[in-house]
Design a protein around this motif. Structure first.
Motif, PDB file in Angstrom:
ATOM      1  N   SER A   1       0.830  -1.197   0.000  1.00  0.00           N
ATOM      2  CA  SER A   1       0.000   0.000   0.000  1.00  0.00           C
ATOM      3  C   SER A   1       0.870   1.256   0.000  1.00  0.00           C
ATOM      4  O   SER A   1       1.987   1.264   0.532  1.00  0.00           O
TER       5      SER A   1
ATOM      6  N   SER B   1       1.707   2.383   3.548  1.00  0.00           N
ATOM      7  CA  SER B   1       2.839   1.704   4.178  1.00  0.00           C
ATOM      8  C   SER B   1       4.157   2.279   3.687  1.00  0.00           C
ATOM      9  O   SER B   1       5.087   2.480   4.470  1.00  0.00           O
TER      10      SER B   1
ATOM     11  N   PHE C   1      -1.233   0.632  12.800  1.00  0.00           N
ATOM     12  CA  PHE C   1      -1.942  -0.309  11.943  1.00  0.00           C
ATOM     13  C   PHE C   1      -3.070  -0.976  12.726  1.00  0.00           C
ATOM     14  O   PHE C   1      -4.199  -1.075  12.246  1.00  0.00           O
TER      15      PHE C   1
ATOM     16  N   PRO D   1      -0.811  -6.116  12.018  1.00  0.00           N
ATOM     17  CA  PRO D   1      -0.454  -6.363  10.615  1.00  0.00           C
ATOM     18  C   PRO D   1       0.099  -7.769  10.439  1.00  0.00           C
ATOM     19  O   PRO D   1       0.789  -8.296  11.313  1.00  0.00           O
ATOM     20  N   ASN D   2      -0.225  -8.378   9.297  1.00  0.00           N
ATOM     21  CA  ASN D   2       0.340  -9.693   9.006  1.00  0.00           C
ATOM     22  C   ASN D   2       1.690  -9.503   8.301  1.00  0.00           C
ATOM     23  O   ASN D   2       2.127  -8.385   8.045  1.00  0.00           O
TER      24      ASN D   2
ATOM     25  N   GLU E   1       1.775  -7.330   5.222  1.00  0.00           N
ATOM     26  CA  GLU E   1       1.537  -5.914   5.493  1.00  0.00           C
ATOM     27  C   GLU E   1       2.759  -5.251   6.140  1.00  0.00           C
ATOM     28  O   GLU E   1       2.871  -4.027   6.145  1.00  0.00           O
ATOM     29  N   LYS E   2       3.672  -6.056   6.659  1.00  0.00           N
ATOM     30  CA  LYS E   2       4.917  -5.530   7.214  1.00  0.00           C
ATOM     31  C   LYS E   2       6.035  -5.500   6.165  1.00  0.00           C
ATOM     32  O   LYS E   2       7.101  -4.948   6.407  1.00  0.00           O
TER      33      LYS E   2
END
Length: 86
Positions: free
Chosen positions: A2, A5, A59, A67-68, A71-72
């Protein structure tokens, strides 16, 4: 990945005074870390850990879950730097 991020990573890197190029150049990074005293390394570790925790906290606040791994992913350079400092 994203754009939010990526934006957050750039903010964190700027706040820590780091740039992606410096983190990617192994010799330059090791040379920089070798020059730091033990107290400076401990402080750097705490600063980086704080930025990583802030991302997780923000997050979680936004999405009501941590975050999973995916997502990190944008923060991988910062996690790698943290590991080297540690």
């Amino acid at each position: 990945m994203s754009t939010e991020s990526i934006r957050r990573l750039k903010e964190s890197m700027e706040k820590l005074g780091l740039d992606n190029d410096k983190l990617r150049l192994k010799n330059e990074l090791e040379s920089y870390l070798d020059k730091l005293t033990l107290d400076e390394l401990v402080n750097e570790k705490q600063r980086v850990k704080s930025e990583l925790k802030i991302y997780d906290r923000d997050f979680t606040t936004l999405f009501s879950r941590p975050p999973n791994r995916g997502e990190k992913e944008p923060f991988r350079p910062l996690y790698a730097y943290y590991k080297k400092v540690k």
